[in-house]
Scaffold this motif. Structure first.
Motif, PDB file in Angstrom:
ATOM      1  N   PHE A  30     -12.990  -1.241   1.375  1.00 40.95           N
ATOM      2  CA  PHE A  30     -13.190  -1.891   2.662  1.00 40.95           C
ATOM      3  C   PHE A  30     -13.652  -0.801   3.622  1.00 40.95           C
ATOM      4  CE2 PHE A  30      -9.891  -5.110   1.262  1.00 40.95           C
ATOM      5  CZ  PHE A  30     -10.759  -6.196   1.241  1.00 40.95           C
ATOM      6  N   ILE A  35      -9.553   0.843  -1.739  1.00 38.51           N
ATOM      7  CA  ILE A  35      -8.312   0.034  -1.708  1.00 38.51           C
ATOM      8  C   ILE A  35      -7.799  -0.154  -3.131  1.00 38.51           C
ATOM      9  CG2 ILE A  35      -7.348  -2.234  -1.073  1.00 38.51           C
ATOM     10  CD1 ILE A  35      -8.208  -0.490   1.338  1.00 38.51           C
ATOM     11  N   CYS A  57      -0.330  -1.524  -1.113  1.00 40.97           N
ATOM     12  CA  CYS A  57      -0.866  -0.869  -2.322  1.00 40.97           C
ATOM     13  C   CYS A  57      -2.034  -1.640  -2.926  1.00 40.97           C
ATOM     14  CB  CYS A  57       0.232  -0.649  -3.358  1.00 40.97           C
ATOM     15  SG  CYS A  57       0.772  -2.168  -4.144  1.00 40.97           S
ATOM     16  N   LYS A  59      -1.964  -5.292  -3.684  1.00 36.80           N
ATOM     17  CA  LYS A  59      -1.584  -6.443  -4.524  1.00 36.80           C
ATOM     18  C   LYS A  59      -2.368  -7.708  -4.131  1.00 36.80           C
ATOM     19  CE  LYS A  59       2.787  -6.219  -3.244  1.00 36.80           C
ATOM     20  NZ  LYS A  59       2.757  -5.107  -2.269  1.00 36.80           N
ATOM     21  N   GLU A  70     -12.623 -12.513  -2.648  1.00 35.44           N
ATOM     22  CA  GLU A  70     -13.250 -11.201  -2.419  1.00 35.44           C
ATOM     23  C   GLU A  70     -14.099 -10.888  -3.635  1.00 35.44           C
ATOM     24  OE1 GLU A  70     -13.130  -9.356   0.206  1.00 35.44           O
ATOM     25  OE2 GLU A  70     -11.306  -9.977   1.258  1.00 35.44           O
TER      26      GLU A  70
HETATM   27  P1  ATP Z   1       1.689  -6.289   1.386  1.00 28.66           P
HETATM   28  O1  ATP Z   1       2.761  -6.176   0.344  1.00 28.66           O
HETATM   29  O2  ATP Z   1       2.079  -5.641   2.677  1.00 28.66           O
HETATM   30  O3  ATP Z   1       1.160  -7.675   1.562  1.00 28.66           O
HETATM   31  P2  ATP Z   1      -0.505  -5.515  -0.371  1.00 28.66           P
HETATM   32  O4  ATP Z   1      -0.068  -4.604  -1.455  1.00 28.66           O
HETATM   33  O5  ATP Z   1      -0.701  -6.945  -0.702  1.00 28.66           O
HETATM   34  O6  ATP Z   1       0.447  -5.363   0.893  1.00 28.66           O
HETATM   35  P3  ATP Z   1      -3.241  -5.609   0.556  1.00 28.66           P
HETATM   36  O7  ATP Z   1      -3.017  -6.758   1.471  1.00 28.66           O
HETATM   37  O8  ATP Z   1      -3.997  -5.851  -0.687  1.00 28.66           O
HETATM   38  O9  ATP Z   1      -1.871  -4.889   0.202  1.00 28.66           O
HETATM   39  O10 ATP Z   1      -3.968  -4.454   1.381  1.00 28.66           O
HETATM   40  C1  ATP Z   1      -4.294  -3.188   0.813  1.00 28.66           C
HETATM   41  C2  ATP Z   1      -4.995  -2.352   1.856  1.00 28.66           C
HETATM   42  O11 ATP Z   1      -6.260  -2.928   2.138  1.00 28.66           O
HETATM   43  C3  ATP Z   1      -4.256  -2.264   3.183  1.00 28.66           C
HETATM   44  O12 ATP Z   1      -4.363  -0.954   3.670  1.00 28.66           O
HETATM   45  C4  ATP Z   1      -5.010  -3.242   4.070  1.00 28.66           C
HETATM   46  O13 ATP Z   1      -4.949  -2.843   5.419  1.00 28.66           O
HETATM   47  C5  ATP Z   1      -6.421  -3.137   3.531  1.00 28.66           C
HETATM   48  N1  ATP Z   1      -7.182  -4.391   3.685  1.00 28.66           N
HETATM   49  C6  ATP Z   1      -6.902  -5.584   3.137  1.00 28.66           C
HETATM   50  N2  ATP Z   1      -7.830  -6.506   3.459  1.00 28.66           N
HETATM   51  C7  ATP Z   1      -8.742  -5.877   4.247  1.00 28.66           C
HETATM   52  C8  ATP Z   1      -9.940  -6.284   4.894  1.00 28.66           C
HETATM   53  N3  ATP Z   1     -10.420  -7.528   4.771  1.00 28.66           N
HETATM   54  N4  ATP Z   1     -10.621  -5.353   5.623  1.00 28.66           N
HETATM   55  C9  ATP Z   1     -10.155  -4.069   5.715  1.00 28.66           C
HETATM   56  N5  ATP Z   1      -9.026  -3.623   5.113  1.00 28.66           N
HETATM   57  C10 ATP Z   1      -8.319  -4.497   4.388  1.00 28.66           C
END
Ligand code: ATP
Length: 379
Positions: A30, A35, A57, A59, A70
């Motif tokens: 991103f 990511i 992380c 997920k 995506e």
């Molecule tokens: P959580 O357990 O807090 O939901 P996660 O493991 O599901 O977190 P993600 O939501 O996949 O994590 O996000 C991973 C990283 O990608 C984070 O740093 C988030 O800020 C970033 N991110 C996610 N979607 C976008 C986007 N559309 N644009 C920019 N950055 C993004």
């Protein structure tokens, strides 16, 4: 020609042993920020896979790539052996259940579940049959006429699950679906999800940051950290044979001891741990250059009253610092002579009177050689 007509729908005949999903070298950026990095993962048909990892992380991003919301920056996603690049979400036979139930507030439970089928112009009688079948599965067939505000959080989440499974997806993605429920309901729903998955005979991929939830629901667990996969294994494998210190610390509580190597050969490690010498098996073929740690789960440590034992070989003297009574177990925080604090869990045993430890009391601590896990520092 409608936009969707350019894509052919995923073939849905799937063999029992087929990989329903294969991620090959998946990376996602991103704004030039990595990511997800080089993810390889095979998801078996009809398995319950949980993805466990700390917040941020990647997920949810991984789930969004699978569902088609995506697109990967590089790599390939195969579903049922077919490359689904460019295939829009509604043609992937994948449905998602979110933490926020996202129900339509003005529709009753029946209409919420029926919504997708009506959009597909499924005949009325079939809609009724299918909706009631799934409402029954989630034990809410008597609540069909209730609006979301007339249902509890757990019931709303069940409706959201029914709405997702009524479309007969090949894969159900669940993004922290239970995290807003209270502890008791959460436990019940975890078991219900497992039952539902067995009943439906489809693949469930559940994202969670709750390690107990991951271990108790999954056939296999994927441990993620900083956008990559640290380990994939059965709950027992990731708990008992963690591949690195991060996995060991993330999945459950663990005591980590600095381990000084005295001598190493192909078979054995002669080491010093907290001032005592041990000979351990060198199962991972460590070499002299590596910095080693010995890991022990709290339940692997036995604690004995000071006067209860005569042979103190391989035992450490310690002082009880804290006693935490938990019903079926008692957790002890102990301080070793070296100053190191460790955690030991003792299970209640009707025959063992010695379980009422007191802070300040002197005790002996011991573990059965072979129960330890030795890992190298990855730095
Ligand atoms: P959580 O357990 O807090 O939901 P996660 O493991 O599901 O977190 P993600 O939501 O996949 O994590 O996000 C991973 C990283 O990608 C984070 O740093 C988030 O800020 C970033 N991110 C996610 N979607 C976008 C986007 N559309 N644009 C920019 N950055 C993004």
């Amino acid at each position: 020609m409608p936009e969707n007509a350019r894509f052919s729908c995923l073939t849905i005949e799937v063999g029992m042993k087929t990989n329903i999903i294969e991620l090959k070298g998946i990376s996602k950026y991103f704004h030039d920020h990595p990511i997800l990095q080089d993810i390889d993962l095979e998801v078996k048909n009809r398995e319950f896979l949980t993805i466990l990892g700390p917040s941020g992380c990647g997920k949810t991003t991984l789930l969004r790539l699978i569902s088609g919301f995506e697109t990967p920056s590089s790599g390939t996603i195969l579903m049922n052996g077919q490359d689904v690049s460019g295939l829009p979400p509604h043609l992937r036979h994948v449905n998602t259940v979110f933490q926020s139930y996202a129900l339509f507030p003005h529709m009753d439970a029946f209409d919420n579940v029926a919504f997708g089928l009506r959009c597909q112009h499924v005949p009325k009688d079939e809609i009724k049959d299918r909706v009631f079948r799934v409402l029954k599965m989630v034990k809410l067939d008597n609540f069909a006429n209730r609006k979301p505000h007339q249902l509890s959080g757990g019931q709303q989440q069940r409706i959201a699950i029914a709405r997702a499974v009524v479309n007969k997806p090949l894969v159900l993605l669940l993004d922290e679906p239970l995290s807003s429920l209270d502890f008791r309901l959460r436990k019940t729903m975890q078991m219900e999800l497992k039952q539902l998955q067995a009943e439906l005979g489809i693949t469930f991929i559940l994202v969670t940051h709750d390690q107990e939830e991951a271990l108790s629901t999954a056939d296999r667990v994927v441990i993620m950290n900083h956008g990559w996969i640290e380990q994939v294994g059965t709950p027992r494998e990731v708990y008992e044979e963690p591949q690195n210190l991060h996995v060991a610390q993330f999945v459950g509580e663990v005591n980590i001891f600095n381990t000084k190597v005295l001598k190493i050969d192909e078979q054995h490690l002669h080491v010093e741990i907290e001032g005592k010498e041990f000979t351990l098996k060198n199962t991972k073929k460590f070499t002299n250059e590596q910095k080693l740690y010995t890991l022990l789960r709290p339940e692997d440590l036995e604690v004995w009253g000071y006067n209860e034992v005569e042979d103190h070989e391989n035992m450490y003297p310690a002082t009880v610092e804290q006693v935490i009574y938990k019903g079926s177990t008692v957790d002890l925080i102990l301080k070793l002579k070296t100053g190191t604090k460790i955690s030991a869990t003792q299970f209640f045993n009707e025959d063992d009177e010695k379980l009422d430890f007191r802070p300040g009391e002197r005790v002996w601590v011991y573990w059965r050689l072979g129960w330890e896990v030795v890992l190298a520092d990855e730095q």
